[in-house]
Write a protein that holds these residues in place. Structure first.
Motif, mmCIF file in Angstrom:
data_model
loop_
_atom_site.group_PDB
_atom_site.id
_atom_site.type_symbol
_atom_site.label_atom_id
_atom_site.label_comp_id
_atom_site.label_asym_id
_atom_site.label_seq_id
_atom_site.Cartn_x
_atom_site.Cartn_y
_atom_site.Cartn_z
ATOM 1 N N SER A 744 0.842 -1.201 0.000
ATOM 2 C CA SER A 744 0.000 0.000 0.000
ATOM 3 C C SER A 744 0.876 1.250 0.000
ATOM 4 O O SER A 744 0.583 2.233 -0.691
ATOM 5 N N PHE A 745 1.949 1.217 0.774
ATOM 6 C CA PHE A 745 2.903 2.325 0.789
ATOM 7 C C PHE A 745 3.540 2.500 -0.590
ATOM 8 O O PHE A 745 3.658 3.616 -1.101
ATOM 9 N N GLY A 746 3.960 1.390 -1.208
ATOM 10 C CA GLY A 746 4.598 1.475 -2.513
ATOM 11 C C GLY A 746 3.661 1.986 -3.591
ATOM 12 O O GLY A 746 4.064 2.777 -4.457
ATOM 13 N N ILE A 747 2.401 1.576 -3.552
ATOM 14 C CA ILE A 747 1.431 2.042 -4.548
ATOM 15 C C ILE A 747 1.216 3.544 -4.428
ATOM 16 O O ILE A 747 1.181 4.274 -5.420
ATOM 17 N N ALA A 748 1.046 4.002 -3.175
ATOM 18 C CA ALA A 748 0.770 5.420 -2.964
ATOM 19 C C ALA A 748 1.959 6.287 -3.355
ATOM 20 O O ALA A 748 1.805 7.337 -3.995
ATOM 21 N N ARG A 749 3.189 5.879 -2.988
ATOM 22 C CA ARG A 749 4.359 6.702 -3.253
ATOM 23 C C ARG A 749 4.812 6.631 -4.707
ATOM 24 O O ARG A 749 5.366 7.594 -5.234
ATOM 25 N N SER A 750 4.608 5.500 -5.366
ATOM 26 C CA SER A 750 5.062 5.369 -6.748
ATOM 27 C C SER A 750 4.138 6.051 -7.737
ATOM 28 O O SER A 750 4.550 6.381 -8.855
ATOM 29 N N GLY A 751 2.875 6.259 -7.362
ATOM 30 C CA GLY A 751 1.926 6.885 -8.266
ATOM 31 C C GLY A 751 1.355 5.959 -9.311
ATOM 32 O O GLY A 751 0.702 6.413 -10.267
ATOM 33 N N LEU A 752 1.564 4.653 -9.177
ATOM 34 C CA LEU A 752 1.029 3.712 -10.164
ATOM 35 C C LEU A 752 -0.479 3.579 -10.042
ATOM 36 O O LEU A 752 -1.202 3.599 -11.051
ATOM 37 N N LEU A 753 -0.978 3.424 -8.824
ATOM 38 C CA LEU A 753 -2.398 3.219 -8.580
ATOM 39 C C LEU A 753 -2.838 4.158 -7.465
ATOM 40 O O LEU A 753 -2.029 4.591 -6.642
ATOM 41 N N PRO A 754 -4.129 4.469 -7.385
ATOM 42 C CA PRO A 754 -4.617 5.337 -6.303
ATOM 43 C C PRO A 754 -4.450 4.663 -4.951
ATOM 44 O O PRO A 754 -4.496 3.434 -4.831
ATOM 45 N N SER A 755 -4.228 5.470 -3.934
ATOM 46 C CA SER A 755 -4.088 4.915 -2.588
ATOM 47 C C SER A 755 -5.398 4.293 -2.118
ATOM 48 O O SER A 755 -5.394 3.295 -1.411
ATOM 49 N N ASN A 756 -6.541 4.870 -2.503
ATOM 50 C CA ASN A 756 -7.844 4.275 -2.188
ATOM 51 C C ASN A 756 -8.212 3.306 -3.301
ATOM 52 O O ASN A 756 -9.139 3.535 -4.080
ATOM 53 N N LEU A 757 -7.488 2.196 -3.349
ATOM 54 C CA LEU A 757 -7.551 1.279 -4.479
ATOM 55 C C LEU A 757 -8.918 0.635 -4.627
ATOM 56 O O LEU A 757 -9.447 0.512 -5.738
ATOM 57 N N VAL A 758 -9.516 0.190 -3.517
ATOM 58 C CA VAL A 758 -10.812 -0.492 -3.606
ATOM 59 C C VAL A 758 -11.883 0.458 -4.137
ATOM 60 O O VAL A 758 -12.736 0.067 -4.948
ATOM 61 N N GLU A 759 -11.845 1.711 -3.719
ATOM 62 C CA GLU A 759 -12.798 2.686 -4.234
ATOM 63 C C GLU A 759 -12.592 2.909 -5.733
ATOM 64 O O GLU A 759 -13.561 3.058 -6.490
ATOM 65 N N PHE A 760 -11.350 2.921 -6.155
ATOM 66 C CA PHE A 760 -11.078 3.092 -7.585
ATOM 67 C C PHE A 760 -11.593 1.895 -8.386
ATOM 68 O O PHE A 760 -12.167 2.066 -9.473
ATOM 69 N N LEU A 761 -11.397 0.699 -7.886
ATOM 70 C CA LEU A 761 -11.897 -0.482 -8.594
ATOM 71 C C LEU A 761 -13.420 -0.468 -8.665
ATOM 72 O O LEU A 761 -14.006 -0.854 -9.690
ATOM 73 N N SER A 762 -14.062 -0.043 -7.596
ATOM 74 C CA SER A 762 -15.516 0.086 -7.627
ATOM 75 C C SER A 762 -15.946 1.135 -8.650
ATOM 76 O O SER A 762 -16.955 0.972 -9.340
ATOM 77 N N TYR A 763 -15.180 2.215 -8.753
ATOM 78 C CA TYR A 763 -15.465 3.248 -9.746
ATOM 79 C C TYR A 763 -15.319 2.690 -11.160
ATOM 80 O O TYR A 763 -16.148 2.949 -12.039
ATOM 81 N N ALA A 764 -14.251 1.904 -11.407
ATOM 82 C CA ALA A 764 -14.068 1.301 -12.728
ATOM 83 C C ALA A 764 -15.180 0.304 -13.039
ATOM 84 O O ALA A 764 -15.604 0.180 -14.198
ATOM 85 N N ASP A 765 -15.678 -0.392 -12.038
ATOM 86 C CA ASP A 765 -16.815 -1.289 -12.230
ATOM 87 C C ASP A 765 -18.066 -0.499 -12.581
ATOM 88 O O ASP A 765 -18.860 -0.894 -13.434
ATOM 89 N N ASP A 766 -18.254 0.627 -11.929
ATOM 90 C CA ASP A 766 -19.406 1.469 -12.208
ATOM 91 C C ASP A 766 -19.339 2.036 -13.620
ATOM 92 O O ASP A 766 -20.372 2.248 -14.262
ATOM 93 N N ARG A 767 -18.127 2.253 -14.126
ATOM 94 C CA ARG A 767 -17.943 2.769 -15.487
ATOM 95 C C ARG A 767 -18.004 1.659 -16.536
ATOM 96 O O ARG A 767 -17.825 1.930 -17.721
ATOM 97 N N VAL A 768 -18.210 0.402 -16.126
ATOM 98 C CA VAL A 768 -18.282 -0.756 -17.025
ATOM 99 C C VAL A 768 -16.980 -0.942 -17.801
ATOM 100 O O VAL A 768 -16.969 -1.426 -18.926
ATOM 101 N N ILE A 769 -15.870 -0.536 -17.191
ATOM 102 C CA ILE A 769 -14.555 -0.873 -17.734
ATOM 103 C C ILE A 769 -14.049 -2.150 -17.074
ATOM 104 O O ILE A 769 -13.377 -2.968 -17.700
#
Length: 810
Positions: A744-769
């Motif tokens: 989680s630390f590496g994701i947030a500091r590297s900028g690869l994925l959002p720190s609130n990863l589960v919320e982002f995945l739910s958002y991508a599901d809502d967008r039908v991606i």
């Protein structure tokens, strides 16, 4: 804005009770610590004064929690009133935390009674520091219990709606919610309503009896079936059906439409078999036969005991709908097909219906299935494509006219997936947005690029949900995150991404072929030399090791050298453990020879524990952990203590450390069962670690009682507790939690994925991606994942993408 949940009275009561336990332990510690000072001992020895202090702190904490809850309510949007519910039992987590508070309070009172005026000042200081440390831990755990997020709402709603129903009805309800309501009715293909025809492919299957034939090499021409033939019609005639087709042709859609029909029959008739959908991508060879794997999968997914599943399969009361034979790992595909054939040929399962889907191209490389019938999904005809585009209105006239001139584009749209993507990507588009020439791959890239931009900028989703606030994930940042997620998934050959199973091994190493996002700070400078995988593990592990080492060695320092010894030992331990762990995981493990040297102590990366939904106990692993940490206690802690105190104290310290090592090392994760919902495996691992802590405290309490009865150095057992807890984070569920924090630390500091990863995945599901698959998320199709993985996150959008984005935002 993400909605807030109301805080109920049980967490408030729990917070107050645990603060009372915390305050009592601190009061006892103050009483003991000031016993040597006459000017302070007078008022701390007064029971009434101490009880008043405890009560005052408890009231203040309760009022603070109540005000905090009111502040949350005031800042949250209005919510509909909760339905009335009878007061139920406390949750497992609340019971465990109450037990922690009770143990701390009881141990503090017992210590206060056991202390004698003749006890040395060093021993007394060691006990006091331990009590204060555990009291602080109790407060932190109580705070976590009140403020921690609740389980995933989908999983919670499922459990709530299943209360008091039979196993059959529970399975029917889950099949409908997961596969009909969420997967079928909210799929991308619903944007374009089509009747996709089926043809027969008799050369794709072989007879039940006889030797297994050679691989197909190439399928023959299909035999047309009458228009309007449905998969359910063929299934009723044969009950063992193979369905093949091109990527995106609608195989899964046909399978889910069959599921919906079979589900309706099972609801109307109690004697009809129950359909269950299973993902063959989960197939592994660690099961002796296919029935064993199916029983385990159904038991985990649908909450049915494996023995009951086996009986239902014997009686023909279940129908296995198996999606994605081509999604099975390439090393296991032949074994999976042979296992399915053995199951299909077994006389005991003759009454069990089965349907399997697979890509045509992948199936040609395999042996044949011993099924009754094989079908192939017929490509969309020119007339079907034209009718679908005309029914969408004039917004797609530009695309419809382009198809008259571009046969390559028309051929690409002969699958429902790509036709649905084109319907969204080119709605209202101008002619210059359409690709000019090129092969089908070039057309597909443009289609997917526009589709992603449309879905990230549209005001409403295709899931039938209310409008979603997208300010937390701006389109450009969301697109970059999707690209990095697709790259990480493809690099690890994953079609389903489970957030709970994310480990530092997912992060790019120092020799990565990718150009990473620019980052600043110490972590970024180290990552450029060491890679984000080792940097995140080294920094998080080193920081936690420094804090844990200081807290764990303070009691020993006090036992050896009093106050000065406690300070010096804490500082030295923080530097030693922090630098040692940081350098080991950040630098030394990148050297192959040193990596092999550390394997006996920390295990291999592929077998190292990460969050799991279930944990089992291994007696062999427990014995290994006990012996290893006992030896560690003797060599590194016992000898210094023995030289300054007594050998029995050193032996008790080694025994306490060995007990913790046996408990933690004996916990083995069961990775055959993926998380049922996002966060489920992490919560299960934390609960397992909490249970191990409770067992440790119980065993230590028994050891304390025996030692005190024999007039032994019981203070050594108390002093060893902090180090034992710290070492339990290096194996089993404790290490699983630690590795999750590191990634989680590496994701947030590297900028690869959002720190609130589960919320982002739910958002991508809502967008039908992406789409939710139990406790994980998958892209709506593997070709979309591969497209995003090939995109450059740093390139500016091509001209069509920029224009679409400007139009949507404007």
């Amino acid at each position: 804005m993400w909605p807030h949940r109301r805080s109920g009275s049980p967490p408030l009561l729990l917070f107050s009770v645990l603060n009372a336990a915390n305050s009592s332990a601190v009061a006892i510690a103050v009483n003991v610590a000031t016993a040597e000072f006459p000017q302070a001992h007078g008022w701390t020895d007064n029971f009434t004064v101490m009880a008043s202090i405890v009560a005052a702190v408890t009231v203040v904490s309760a009022v603070s929690a109540w005000l905090d809850r009111r502040a949350d309510r005031a800042s949250a949007p209005p919510l509909p009133p909760d339905p009335p519910a009878a007061a139920g039992p406390m949750t497992t987590r609340q019971r465990w935390i109450l037990a922690v508070g009770a143990v701390i309070l009881t141990s503090g009172l017992a210590t206060f009674v056991w202390l004698r005026p003749g006890l040395g000042g060093r021993e007394r200081l060691s006990v006091v520091l331990t009590l204060v440390g555990f009291a602080v831990v109790a407060w932190l755990v109580a705070w976590w219990a009140v403020r921690a997020g609740r389980p995933h709402p989908t999983a919670e709603a499922t459990r709530t709606g299943e209360a008091g129903i039979t196993t059959r009805r529970r399975v029917l309800q889950r099949v409908y919610q997961w596969w009909v309501r969420d997967a079928l009715h909210r799929s991308l293909q619903q944007a374009v309503r089509l009747d996709v025809a089926l043809d027969a492919q008799p050369d794709a299957v072989e007879a039940y009896e006889g030797p297994t034939q050679a691989a197909l090499q190439r399928l023959g021409e299909p035999e047309p079936l009458p228009d309007g033939t449905r998969l359910v019609d063929v299934y009723d005639a044969g009950r063992r059906v193979l369905l093949i087709g091109r990527p995106g042709s609608g195989k899964t859609t046909h399978l889910l439409q069959l599921t919906e029909e079979l589900l309706r029959r099972a609801r109307d008739d109690e004697d009809s078999p129950v359909p269950v959908v299973l993902l063959l991508s989960r197939w592994r060879t660690n099961h002796p036969h296919f029935c064993s794997w199916a029983s385990a999968e159904i038991g985990e997914r649908y909450g049915v005991a494996p023995a009951e599943v086996r009986q239902s399969l014997d009686d023909g009361r279940m129908i296995l709908l198996l999606d994605g034979l081509d999604e099975v790992d390439g090393d296991y595909q032949d074994a999976c097909l042979e296992a399915i054939n053995s199951f299909a040929r077994a006389a005991s399962f003759a009454a069990t219906g089965m349907v399997v889907t697979c890509r045509s191209q992948d199936y040609e490389r395999l042996h044949r299935l011993a099924f009754d019938t094989a079908l192939v999904v017929r490509p969309l005809s020119r007339g079907q494509i034209d009718r679908a585009l005309r029914s969408a209105g004039p917004d797609l006239d530009t695309l419809r006219h382009a198809l008259d001139r571009d046969e390559t584009l028309r051929e690409l749209l002969t699958t429902p997936l790509m036709l649905g993507v084109a319907t969204i990507a080119y709605r209202g588009a101008t002619p210059d947005l359409l690709p000019a020439g090129g092969d089908s791959d070039a057309h597909r890239e443009v289609l997917y690029r526009l589709f992603v931009q449309r879905m990230l900028t549209r005001r409403r989703s295709l899931r039938g949900r209310p409008e979603v606030d997208g300010t937390s994930f701006p389109p450009r940042e969301a697109r970059c995150a999707l690209i990095w997620l697709a790259r990480l998934m493809r690099r690890r050959s994953q079609t389903v991404f489970y957030p709970d199973w994310l480990t530092p091994a997912w992060l790019p190493g120092r020799r990565t072929e990718w150009t990473l996002p620019p980052a600043r700070g110490l972590a970024a400078r180290l990552a450029r030399r060491l890679g984000w995988d080792h940097t995140s593990t080294g920094l998080v592990g080193g920081g936690l090791a420094a804090l844990s080492g200081a807290a764990a060695t303070v009691p020993f320092g006090a036992l050896i050298g009093g106050v000065r010894g406690a300070v010096v030992t804490a500082a030295g331990a923080a530097a030693f453990f922090g630098l040692g762990i940081g350098l080991t995981f950040g630098v030394l493990l990148q050297v192959p020879r040193l990596n092999r040297l550390f394997v006996p102590f920390i295990g291999r990366e592929e077998s190292t524990a990460y969050a799991a939904s279930e944990w089992t106990t291994s007696a062999r692993s427990a014995a290994t952990g006990f012996l290893f940490w006992s030896a560690f206690g003797v060599v590194f802690v016992g000898v210094p203590v023995a030289l300054s105190s007594t050998w029995p104290a050193a032996a008790l310290i080694a025994l306490t450390l060995g007990t913790g090592g046996g408990l933690s090392g004996g916990s083995v994760p069961d990775f055959a069962k993926p998380p049922a919902s996002p966060g489920h495996a992490l919560r299960a691992s934390l609960h397992r670690f909490t249970r191990l802590m409770m067992i440790l405290l119980g065993l230590v309490a028994a050891l304390l009682a025996v030692t005190f009865a024999l007039h032994g150095p019981w203070f050594a057992v108390v002093a060893a507790l902090p180090m034992t807890v710290a070492l339990m984070l290096t194996a089993g569920p404790g290490r699983a939690w630690l590795r999750h924090r590191a990634v989680s630390f590496g994701i947030a500091r590297s900028g690869l994925l959002p720190s609130n990863l589960v919320e982002f995945l739910s958002y991508a599901d809502d967008r039908v991606i992406m789409q939710r698959v139990f406790g994980g998320y998958a892209f709506i199709h593997r070709t979309l994942r591969d497209h995003l993985a090939d995109e450059d996150p740093f390139d500016r959008l091509p001209e069509p993408g920029r224009r679409v984005l400007a139009e949507e935002v404007g």
